[in-house]
Design a protein around this motif. Structure first.
Motif, PDB file in Angstrom:
ATOM      1  N   TYR A   1      14.044  61.581 -12.331  1.00 32.21           N
ATOM      2  CA  TYR A   1      14.720  61.736 -11.090  1.00 32.21           C
ATOM      3  C   TYR A   1      13.680  61.840  -9.718  1.00 32.21           C
ATOM      4  O   TYR A   1      12.482  62.076  -9.753  1.00 32.21           O
ATOM      5  N   HIS A   2      14.476  61.148  -8.907  1.00 37.69           N
ATOM      6  CA  HIS A   2      13.724  60.734  -7.524  1.00 37.69           C
ATOM      7  C   HIS A   2      13.929  61.823  -6.526  1.00 37.69           C
ATOM      8  O   HIS A   2      14.908  61.987  -5.734  1.00 37.69           O
ATOM      9  N   PHE A   3      12.883  62.869  -6.489  1.00 35.62           N
ATOM     10  CA  PHE A   3      12.928  64.033  -5.539  1.00 35.62           C
ATOM     11  C   PHE A   3      12.274  63.479  -4.197  1.00 35.62           C
ATOM     12  O   PHE A   3      11.638  62.582  -4.099  1.00 35.62           O
ATOM     13  N   PRO A   4      12.881  64.258  -3.092  1.00 40.15           N
ATOM     14  CA  PRO A   4      12.306  63.580  -1.468  1.00 40.15           C
ATOM     15  C   PRO A   4      10.878  63.673  -1.380  1.00 40.15           C
ATOM     16  O   PRO A   4       9.953  64.723  -1.865  1.00 40.15           O
ATOM     17  N   ARG A   5      10.234  62.685  -0.899  1.00 34.13           N
ATOM     18  CA  ARG A   5       8.949  63.038  -0.289  1.00 34.13           C
ATOM     19  C   ARG A   5       8.878  63.119   0.970  1.00 34.13           C
ATOM     20  O   ARG A   5       8.956  62.096   1.783  1.00 34.13           O
ATOM     21  N   SER A   6       8.748  64.645   1.380  1.00 35.82           N
ATOM     22  CA  SER A   6       8.843  64.767   2.797  1.00 35.82           C
ATOM     23  C   SER A   6       7.896  64.254   3.846  1.00 35.82           C
ATOM     24  O   SER A   6       6.691  64.196   3.492  1.00 35.82           O
ATOM     25  N   MET A   7       8.227  64.010   5.012  1.00 40.46           N
ATOM     26  CA  MET A   7       7.339  63.474   6.024  1.00 40.46           C
ATOM     27  C   MET A   7       6.348  62.554   5.528  1.00 40.46           C
ATOM     28  O   MET A   7       5.272  62.623   6.073  1.00 40.46           O
ATOM     29  N   LEU A   8       6.605  61.778   4.628  1.00 41.23           N
ATOM     30  CA  LEU A   8       5.563  60.770   4.389  1.00 41.23           C
ATOM     31  C   LEU A   8       4.851  59.873   5.358  1.00 41.23           C
ATOM     32  O   LEU A   8       3.648  59.501   5.400  1.00 41.23           O
ATOM     33  N   LYS A   9       5.646  59.700   6.345  1.00 43.95           N
ATOM     34  CA  LYS A   9       5.454  58.621   7.389  1.00 43.95           C
ATOM     35  C   LYS A   9       5.271  59.155   8.658  1.00 43.95           C
ATOM     36  O   LYS A   9       5.019  58.634   9.615  1.00 43.95           O
ATOM     37  N   GLN A  10       5.276  60.723   8.632  1.00 48.45           N
ATOM     38  CA  GLN A  10       5.219  61.277  10.020  1.00 48.45           C
ATOM     39  C   GLN A  10       3.704  62.218  10.084  1.00 48.45           C
ATOM     40  O   GLN A  10       3.925  63.296   9.737  1.00 48.45           O
ATOM     41  N   GLY A  11       2.806  61.443  10.670  1.00 48.41           N
ATOM     42  CA  GLY A  11       1.753  62.168  10.900  1.00 48.41           C
ATOM     43  C   GLY A  11       0.995  62.702   9.731  1.00 48.41           C
ATOM     44  O   GLY A  11       1.296  62.324   8.519  1.00 48.41           O
ATOM     45  N   LEU A  12       0.085  63.698  10.032  1.00 49.71           N
ATOM     46  CA  LEU A  12      -0.631  64.375   8.561  1.00 49.71           C
ATOM     47  C   LEU A  12      -0.246  65.723   8.463  1.00 49.71           C
ATOM     48  O   LEU A  12      -1.018  66.411   7.618  1.00 49.71           O
ATOM     49  N   ASP A  13       0.764  66.355   9.145  1.00 49.61           N
ATOM     50  CA  ASP A  13       1.486  67.519   8.587  1.00 49.61           C
ATOM     51  C   ASP A  13       2.449  67.303   7.328  1.00 49.61           C
ATOM     52  O   ASP A  13       2.603  66.116   7.106  1.00 49.61           O
ATOM     53  N   PHE A  14       2.256  68.475   6.544  1.00 48.38           N
ATOM     54  CA  PHE A  14       3.148  68.529   5.381  1.00 48.38           C
ATOM     55  C   PHE A  14       4.331  69.590   5.506  1.00 48.38           C
ATOM     56  O   PHE A  14       4.377  70.345   6.422  1.00 48.38           O
ATOM     57  N   SER A  15       5.416  69.217   4.572  1.00 43.98           N
ATOM     58  CA  SER A  15       6.557  70.007   4.357  1.00 43.98           C
ATOM     59  C   SER A  15       6.758  70.028   3.058  1.00 43.98           C
ATOM     60  O   SER A  15       7.295  68.963   2.538  1.00 43.98           O
ATOM     61  N   PHE A  16       6.947  71.204   2.603  1.00 45.74           N
ATOM     62  CA  PHE A  16       7.425  71.166   1.135  1.00 45.74           C
ATOM     63  C   PHE A  16       8.745  72.014   0.994  1.00 45.74           C
ATOM     64  O   PHE A  16       9.228  72.197  -0.284  1.00 45.74           O
TER      65      PHE A  16
ATOM     66  N   ILE B   1      10.151  68.654 -14.455  1.00 46.91           N
ATOM     67  CA  ILE B   1       8.855  68.950 -13.719  1.00 46.91           C
ATOM     68  C   ILE B   1       7.927  67.565 -13.535  1.00 46.91           C
ATOM     69  O   ILE B   1       7.513  67.637 -12.262  1.00 46.91           O
ATOM     70  N   ALA B   2       7.998  66.580 -14.500  1.00 49.16           N
ATOM     71  CA  ALA B   2       7.046  65.666 -14.209  1.00 49.16           C
ATOM     72  C   ALA B   2       7.696  65.148 -12.834  1.00 49.16           C
ATOM     73  O   ALA B   2       6.820  64.392 -12.065  1.00 49.16           O
ATOM     74  N   SER B   3       8.744  64.956 -12.497  1.00 53.39           N
ATOM     75  CA  SER B   3       9.328  64.474 -11.376  1.00 53.39           C
ATOM     76  C   SER B   3       9.078  65.021 -10.135  1.00 53.39           C
ATOM     77  O   SER B   3       8.910  64.436  -9.196  1.00 53.39           O
ATOM     78  N   VAL B   4       8.998  66.360 -10.354  1.00 48.46           N
ATOM     79  CA  VAL B   4       8.628  67.222  -9.228  1.00 48.46           C
ATOM     80  C   VAL B   4       6.919  66.767  -8.965  1.00 48.46           C
ATOM     81  O   VAL B   4       6.954  66.839  -7.665  1.00 48.46           O
ATOM     82  N   ILE B   5       6.151  66.895  -9.967  1.00 44.82           N
ATOM     83  CA  ILE B   5       4.860  66.865  -9.550  1.00 44.82           C
ATOM     84  C   ILE B   5       4.827  65.364  -9.039  1.00 44.82           C
ATOM     85  O   ILE B   5       3.911  65.345  -8.134  1.00 44.82           O
ATOM     86  N   ALA B   6       5.461  64.394  -9.306  1.00 42.67           N
ATOM     87  CA  ALA B   6       5.397  63.040  -8.938  1.00 42.67           C
ATOM     88  C   ALA B   6       5.453  63.269  -7.247  1.00 42.67           C
ATOM     89  O   ALA B   6       4.803  62.583  -6.567  1.00 42.67           O
ATOM     90  N   ALA B   7       6.402  64.091  -7.025  1.00 41.01           N
ATOM     91  CA  ALA B   7       6.795  63.959  -5.530  1.00 41.01           C
ATOM     92  C   ALA B   7       5.886  64.634  -4.736  1.00 41.01           C
ATOM     93  O   ALA B   7       5.342  64.208  -3.774  1.00 41.01           O
ATOM     94  N   ILE B   8       5.325  65.889  -5.301  1.00 39.20           N
ATOM     95  CA  ILE B   8       4.204  66.725  -4.538  1.00 39.20           C
ATOM     96  C   ILE B   8       3.014  65.596  -4.489  1.00 39.20           C
ATOM     97  O   ILE B   8       2.344  65.564  -3.454  1.00 39.20           O
ATOM     98  N   THR B   9       2.481  65.171  -5.481  1.00 35.90           N
ATOM     99  CA  THR B   9       1.016  64.475  -5.817  1.00 35.90           C
ATOM    100  C   THR B   9       1.366  63.207  -4.555  1.00 35.90           C
ATOM    101  O   THR B   9       0.395  62.887  -4.224  1.00 35.90           O
ATOM    102  N   ASP B  10       2.459  62.499  -4.903  1.00 37.21           N
ATOM    103  CA  ASP B  10       2.678  61.107  -3.886  1.00 37.21           C
ATOM    104  C   ASP B  10       2.259  61.646  -2.469  1.00 37.21           C
ATOM    105  O   ASP B  10       1.427  60.990  -1.723  1.00 37.21           O
TER     106      ASP B  10
END
Ligand code: KG4
Ligand code: ZN
Length: 334
Positions: A194-209, A236-245
């Motif tokens: 499942y493709h979970f969102p990758r937040s703020m991927l292209k917006q500066g160096l801040d993170f949001s989870f 779980i693997a899909s969640v980990i993919a989103a966080i680690t990406d």
């Protein structure tokens, strides 16, 4: 010089002895299990557990190092950030011991120290290096030009990466802290389930989870319980993919901005196997050197506190040493 390191910022009471010539002599970590049944750290219980454990932990660290406390030259104690009551136990103990021994004492920034855990390893980074701290309480990228020159380039605006692991793990019925178990369950599972969102991927160096956390919650609510149970590992693997990406992309952006080729990744989440693999691939692609401390030095420990202190000027004993709860250091800049 013999340095006693003390760490009590969250739910680990830890003491370590570090000798400037020969390195680490001991590192004792007492993890508090009392929080498991609450699904997160209960601050007051953490303070009490630190109080009950700190004397025995320090004694054991001295014993394992074959050091008498009269030989201690310097005490390094976690001053913050962390749970204020928990920090108070370590700082008060350290101040009392320094007063009794007449030795110097220094407050250490816990988040900064995570990066200097890499100096406990034989191969360590050169300055300047980029540091990514990913723990239960913090997610931030720093540029480090000297031991006392750390510049925050980006940080999380809400949850830390480890917090996202723990909270999503809780939704899936896993015990706290869930990160390690999720890592184990995801082995051989499908990260593209499942493709979970990758937040703020292209917006500066801040993170949001926090958005990811909500996305997972809505996804789980929209599915049958039996479906979730059957596909738990793939979710779980899909969640980990989103966080680690996101983590890898942000570190890569910091590299593209600064050109710095020594990368240090530390904190509990850096033990994650998917993150390690993706970071190794990215470092190889960019010609960068990647330093991740061994797992025992990634999670909270006093060895990193003492090792970091060995690189900093020795301060005089200070009666005024007070803990601080959130990241604030005279060493940070912009
Ligand atoms: O650095 P740490 O020990 O404590 C803090 O300073 O917060 O980090 C603890 C965090 C927890 O959120 C835990 O779930 C996470 O690190 N963690 C992991 C793994 N091992 C620990 N997260 C993902 N994968 C792991 N293998
Ligand atoms: Zn930590």
């Amino acid at each position: 010089m013999i340095i006693l390191g003390i760490e009590s910022s969250c739910d680990e009471t830890s003491a370590a002895v570090f000798e400037t010539d020969s390195g680490l002599l001991s590192n004792v970590v007492a993890s508090q299990t009392i929080h498991e049944k609450f699904g997160g750290v209960v601050p007051e219980l953490a303070s009490r557990a630190h109080q009950a454990t700190i004397v025995a932990t320090v004694s054991q660290a001295l014993e394992e190092a074959h050091i008498d406390r009269s030989q201690i030259d310097h005490i390094a104690v976690t001053q913050g950030p962390g749970l204020i009551g928990a920090l108070l136990v370590g700082v008060s103990f350290a101040r009392g011991l320094a007063l009794q021994l007449g030795c110097s004492i220094r407050g250490i920034n816990h988040v900064d120290a995570h990066l200097f855990a890499s100096f406990l390893e034989e191969q360590h980074p050169a300055f300047p290096f980029l540091g990514l701290v990913v723990s239960g309480g913090h997610t931030q990228i720093m540029k480090v030009t000297a031991a006392d020159r750390l510049f925050v380039l980006g940080k999380t605006r809400d949850d830390a990466a480890g917090e996202a692991f723990d909270k999503i793990g809780k939704m899936l019925g896993l015990a706290y802290p869930a990160g390690k178990r999720m890592d184990e369950l995801a082995i051989d599972a499908n990260p593209d389930f499942y493709h979970f969102p990758r937040s703020m991927l292209k917006q500066g160096l801040d993170f949001s989870f926090s958005g990811l956390k909500t996305a997972v919650l809505y996804y789980l609510q929209s599915q049958e319980e039996s479906f979730v149970e059957q596909h738990k590992s793939d979710i779980i693997a899909s969640v980990i993919a989103a966080i680690t990406d996101v983590l890898v992309a942000k570190l890569d952006s910091a590299f593209l901005q600064t050109g710095i080729v020594d990368w240090v990744v530390a904190g509990g989440v850096s033990a994650n196997s998917v993150l390690r693999t993706k970071l190794e691939e990215k470092a190889k692609q960019r010609g960068a050197r990647l330093f991740i401390p061994r797992p025992a030095f990634c999670t909270d420990n006093a060895a990193m506190i003492a090792a970091y202190a060995s690189l900093l000027p020795v301060a005089k004993y200070s009666h005024s040493l007070k803990p601080f709860a959130s990241y604030a250091s005279s060493q940070q800049g912009s």
